[in-house]
Design an enzyme around this catalytic site. Structure first.
Site, mmCIF file in Angstrom:
data_model
loop_
_atom_site.group_PDB
_atom_site.id
_atom_site.type_symbol
_atom_site.label_atom_id
_atom_site.label_comp_id
_atom_site.label_asym_id
_atom_site.label_seq_id
_atom_site.Cartn_x
_atom_site.Cartn_y
_atom_site.Cartn_z
ATOM 1 N N PHE A 187 19.001 37.360 3.168
ATOM 2 C CA PHE A 187 18.400 36.553 4.066
ATOM 3 C C PHE A 187 17.941 35.726 3.842
ATOM 4 O O PHE A 187 18.328 34.719 3.500
ATOM 5 C CB PHE A 187 17.331 38.126 4.219
ATOM 6 C CG PHE A 187 17.127 39.107 5.201
ATOM 7 C CD1 PHE A 187 17.905 39.013 6.358
ATOM 8 C CD2 PHE A 187 17.050 40.415 4.740
ATOM 9 C CE1 PHE A 187 18.659 40.114 7.295
ATOM 10 C CE2 PHE A 187 17.918 41.881 5.402
ATOM 11 C CZ PHE A 187 18.416 41.088 6.691
ATOM 12 N N CYS A 188 16.478 35.915 2.746
ATOM 13 C CA CYS A 188 16.076 34.539 2.340
ATOM 14 C C CYS A 188 16.763 34.177 0.857
ATOM 15 O O CYS A 188 16.883 32.818 0.847
ATOM 16 C CB CYS A 188 14.694 34.869 1.828
ATOM 17 S SG CYS A 188 13.306 35.785 3.503
ATOM 18 N N ILE A 189 17.596 34.353 0.414
ATOM 19 C CA ILE A 189 17.625 34.122 -0.861
ATOM 20 C C ILE A 189 19.085 33.228 -0.831
ATOM 21 O O ILE A 189 19.235 32.103 -0.582
ATOM 22 C CB ILE A 189 18.326 35.476 -1.758
ATOM 23 C CG1 ILE A 189 17.256 36.412 -2.351
ATOM 24 C CG2 ILE A 189 19.572 34.891 -3.129
ATOM 25 C CD1 ILE A 189 16.568 34.873 -3.390
#
Length: 168
Positions: free
Chosen positions: A110-112
């Site tokens: 997701f955020c990575i």
């Protein structure tokens, strides 16, 4: 060339009980070591903090929302509401145009992933630290998901490196 370390969502809700990611101790130690090395080298550090909604374990003001690592003088905290830490935040103004963006934190898929791809689109060289990012088990085990993200990001142009090979 200048480097900047982005610690993405290194928050208590994912690294500490009651529901830490698998291998939270090893991932947490790897992140701690990368942070220590960056600070020793004088590399700027930016802490990215996810702000979840009412039902999320990272709802602002709750224990899970808190950062794992204390913010040192001169370091910045960027609060976000999307997976891409550059979207709708002050992060673009904190990362010099020519800087290499070093990424560590949570969650891999997701955020990575989104923050790394966004940094690439903005023209930054991007380095993802192997072993210093993680996610939860799902249909696929967490470690396999993280490895698949490393392969995807590598194919997109991200350098995936062991902590010892960081460009600090």
């Amino acid at each position: 060339m200048t480097s900047v370390l982005l610690l993405v969502d290194v928050q208590k809700n994912m690294l500490e009980p009651p529901e830490p990611v698998p291998d939270a101790d090893a991932v947490g130690e790897a992140i701690k070591n990368v942070l220590g090395r960056a600070r020793s080298a004088g590399t700027p550090v930016i802490h990215i903090r996810n702000n979840g909604g009412e039902e999320d374990p990272d709802l602002p003001g709750t224990p899970g929302w808190e950062l794992v690592h204390e913010v040192a003088p001169g370091e910045h905290v960027v609060d976000k509401h999307e997976c891409d830490a550059f979207a709708g935040t002050g992060l673009p103004g904190l990362v010099p145009e020519s800087a290499t963006v070093i990424v560590a934190g949570l969650q891999s898929e997701f955020c990575i992933r989104e923050t790394s791809l966004s940094a690439l689109r903005r023209g930054h060289p991007v380095v993802l630290v192997r072993g210093a990012h993680a996610t939860y088990d799902g249909a696929v085990p967490a470690r396999a998901t993280s490895q698949a993200i490393e392969a995807e990001l590598s194919a997109a142009g991200v350098s995936v490196v062991d902590p010892a090979d960081l460009p600090l």
